[in-house]
Design a protein around this motif. Sequence first.
Motif, PDB file in Angstrom:
ATOM      1  N   VAL A 142       0.777  -1.012  -0.097  1.00  0.00           N
ATOM      2  CA  VAL A 142       0.006  -0.172   0.026  1.00  0.00           C
ATOM      3  C   VAL A 142       0.809   1.306   0.082  1.00  0.00           C
ATOM      4  O   VAL A 142       0.494   2.230  -0.928  1.00  0.00           O
ATOM      5  N   LEU A 186      -5.452  -0.998  -5.837  1.00  0.00           N
ATOM      6  CA  LEU A 186      -5.361  -1.671  -4.799  1.00  0.00           C
ATOM      7  C   LEU A 186      -5.552  -3.406  -5.397  1.00  0.00           C
ATOM      8  O   LEU A 186      -5.064  -4.200  -4.617  1.00  0.00           O
ATOM      9  N   LEU A 238      -9.272   3.041  -7.275  1.00  0.00           N
ATOM     10  CA  LEU A 238      -8.537   1.957  -6.895  1.00  0.00           C
ATOM     11  C   LEU A 238      -8.171   1.308  -7.912  1.00  0.00           C
ATOM     12  O   LEU A 238      -7.315   0.106  -7.739  1.00  0.00           O
ATOM     13  N   SER A 296      -9.044  -3.791  -9.120  1.00  0.00           N
ATOM     14  CA  SER A 296      -9.917  -4.011  -8.208  1.00  0.00           C
ATOM     15  C   SER A 296     -10.864  -5.221  -8.361  1.00  0.00           C
ATOM     16  O   SER A 296     -11.597  -5.646  -7.751  1.00  0.00           O
TER      17      SER A 296
END
Length: 313
Positions: free
Chosen positions: A88, A100, A290, A294
């Motif tokens: 992260v 992400l 994101l 994702s």
Amino acid sequence: VGYLSALQELGLLQEARYTSAVSGGAWATVMYSFYAKGEEGVAASDEELLGRTPPPEEITMQALDELAETSALRAATSGLLKEILREVIIAITSLPLFDLGRVWRDAISAVFLRPYGIRTGVPFTWDTESAKKIAKRNAGAIKAKDFVLVNGGVPFPIVGFGLLGPSDMVPFQEPRSYTMMEATPLYIGTPLVQNVTFHSKRWCSHRKGKGRCKAESSKTETLLMGGFLSPFAFGGHKPPKSGVPPGEGGDVIEVPIPEHTFSLREVAGSSSYAPGGYFASSCRCSFRCLGSGSGFTFPTGHQHSAPPLQRPL
């Protein structure tokens, strides 16, 4: 890992022809099937990798700390959360795009794949002969030495993951359609050919003043889903419009080599990334912010509207 270890001890794993896994089970299955057996710092045998299953009274913090570096059991105690947080931080420094999905895949790879000598970012297949045949069919585009191979003598691995839908239709309405995919060393896809209808939510495309929408849009599309691709070719964005001619099933068609290889990192990560389904049903902004990682989606623009199926396939 515990299941594989126990089956190995009982002599049953050696008799199995197939292993089927999803989510966390995919981490162990990919590790066991593809670990770089005998390389420096990697287990020299399945017995060394899987070890013995300790009885409950022997499972202590000290015993967990003393697991061999080559043991698969060590991956379960090595701190996945720590790796996620580390990835992260790396991703935040690469803003404006915070992916992400990539964070998740890289963290899984750092704990369950790389410590066991498994190369990522490269294609995979069943054996040397399969790699040579692929290289011959695609002369100049890919080499046999590029492939990660399944270890000899292990069951044929099948890993499941979900195909969420067309990326430009996110977010999807609930209840929604999922397509269950199989990732194996010889093919990726689904044997069930069917029409799948996707519904996108109404979302604010532009804002006019606080809390007001200038325009809204939604979309419904039905696509014909099914079939298989060789793993090294999976993920391409421009399949041929004609597809396989009707009535000529089994033919080989050409597709462009994907820009990004669907490697074992993507297999293990996509199978276990449950949050992708949540983000694909939430607001469009969060999915974009994101990153497309994702969830596993595909670009609608290169798919084809599905006619009604005339007969079962």
